[in-house]
Design a protein around this motif. Structure first.
Motif, PDB file in Angstrom:
ATOM      1  N   VAL A 154      26.764 -60.604 -12.180  1.00  0.00           N
ATOM      2  CA  VAL A 154      26.316 -59.112 -11.943  1.00  0.00           C
ATOM      3  C   VAL A 154      27.700 -58.404 -11.846  1.00  0.00           C
ATOM      4  N   LYS A 155      28.556 -58.905 -10.905  1.00  0.00           N
ATOM      5  CA  LYS A 155      29.607 -58.190 -10.722  1.00  0.00           C
ATOM      6  C   LYS A 155      30.583 -57.797 -11.798  1.00  0.00           C
ATOM      7  N   ASP A 156      30.879 -59.027 -12.665  1.00  0.00           N
ATOM      8  CA  ASP A 156      31.626 -58.743 -13.868  1.00  0.00           C
ATOM      9  C   ASP A 156      30.909 -57.926 -14.917  1.00  0.00           C
ATOM     10  N   PHE A 157      29.666 -58.181 -14.854  1.00  0.00           N
ATOM     11  CA  PHE A 157      28.952 -56.975 -15.844  1.00  0.00           C
ATOM     12  C   PHE A 157      29.183 -55.712 -15.316  1.00  0.00           C
ATOM     13  N   LEU A 158      28.948 -55.338 -14.328  1.00  0.00           N
ATOM     14  CA  LEU A 158      29.035 -53.959 -13.705  1.00  0.00           C
ATOM     15  C   LEU A 158      30.462 -53.585 -13.981  1.00  0.00           C
ATOM     16  N   GLU A 159      31.417 -54.280 -13.828  1.00  0.00           N
ATOM     17  CA  GLU A 159      32.793 -53.854 -13.670  1.00  0.00           C
ATOM     18  C   GLU A 159      33.142 -53.264 -15.356  1.00  0.00           C
ATOM     19  N   ALA A 160      32.782 -54.447 -16.291  1.00  0.00           N
ATOM     20  CA  ALA A 160      32.505 -54.114 -17.547  1.00  0.00           C
ATOM     21  C   ALA A 160      32.072 -52.866 -18.195  1.00  0.00           C
ATOM     22  N   ARG A 161      30.993 -52.611 -17.572  1.00  0.00           N
ATOM     23  CA  ARG A 161      30.059 -51.305 -17.910  1.00  0.00           C
ATOM     24  C   ARG A 161      30.623 -50.192 -17.477  1.00  0.00           C
ATOM     25  N   LEU A 162      31.489 -50.250 -16.342  1.00  0.00           N
ATOM     26  CA  LEU A 162      31.916 -49.068 -15.778  1.00  0.00           C
ATOM     27  C   LEU A 162      33.223 -48.805 -16.557  1.00  0.00           C
ATOM     28  N   THR A 163      33.853 -49.827 -16.906  1.00  0.00           N
ATOM     29  CA  THR A 163      35.117 -49.535 -17.737  1.00  0.00           C
ATOM     30  C   THR A 163      34.994 -48.930 -18.883  1.00  0.00           C
TER      31      THR A 163
END
Length: 219
Positions: A193-202
């Motif tokens: 979830v953390k990786d997905f959120l960081e990618a989405r924020l980018t």
């Protein structure tokens, strides 16, 4: 007449506007009733001279004028369309004791168009708004509406607002369910979830930056 109870308004629903028949149809009935009364008044002395038969005609004329006026008032106040934040509700009186209530939700509307025909419709700007449903089983016809184009625009705007609010509610529901599920996730899934959120924020930051650059270039 309590419109809220009549249309069974929901707690999260509000009345936006009420459409009624063009006033010309009400005035025609009242003018007809007035014409009857004027005719009775004009011939009243001659009718009185005719004895009982004349009295019957006088009473019948007055009674007919009252019936026409009451019917016009009853029909005008009993036939209307309520535009709410979630649907279109049409209330139609078929008589003194019969009433038909039909409603269509915005998410079930397929098409809205206007029918105008005849000199009166074009001269006084009234017409019929036809609402077709996606199931094609129900067609709601709102007859003799004043300025039907404006009414159609109002219904379409309410439909768009309903769809927009529905999407926001779906997002809120997804967010709420996601937040509640976090305590039940194991460490591996939390990192996913953390990786997905960081990618989405980018992605969002990149889109925002590109939009700003495009606006600066246009200026």
């Amino acid at each position: 007449m309590n419109i809220v109870k009549k249309i069974n308004l929901n707690e999260d629903e509000s009345i936006v506007f009420i459409l009624r028949r063009h006033a010309i149809y009400k005035f025609v009935s009242y003018i007809f009733a007035l014409t009857i009364l004027l005719a009775v008044a004009f011939f009243v002395f001659w009718l009185l001279a005719q004895g009982p038969f004349g009295n019957v005609l006088i009473g019948g004329g007055i009674f007919l004028a009252v019936i026409v006026s009451v019917r016009a008032w009853h029909k005008d106040n009993g036939n209307f369309t309520v535009i709410t934040s979630a649907r279109v509700v049409d209330i139609s009186r078929k008589g003194f004791l019969k009433e038909l209530v039909s409603s269509v939700k915005y998410d079930n509307i397929k098409d809205i168009h206007i029918k105008k025909s005849g000199l009166s419709a074009n001269l006084f700007n009234h017409g019929t708004i036809v609402i077709e449903t996606k199931s094609e089983r129900t067609i709601l016809e709102l007859e003799k509406i004043h300025d039907p184009l404006q009414a159609q625009t109002l219904i379409e705007e309410c439909s768009e607002n309903f769809a927009r609010n529905g999407k926001l509610k779906d997002q809120d529901a997804i967010y709420s369910a996601f937040i509640k599920s976090i305590p039940d996730l194991d460490e591996e899934r939390l990192y996913e979830v953390k990786d997905f959120l960081e990618a989405r924020l980018t992605e969002l930051s990149t889109e925002k930056l590109e939009g700003k650059i495009e606006n600066d270039n246009q200026e």
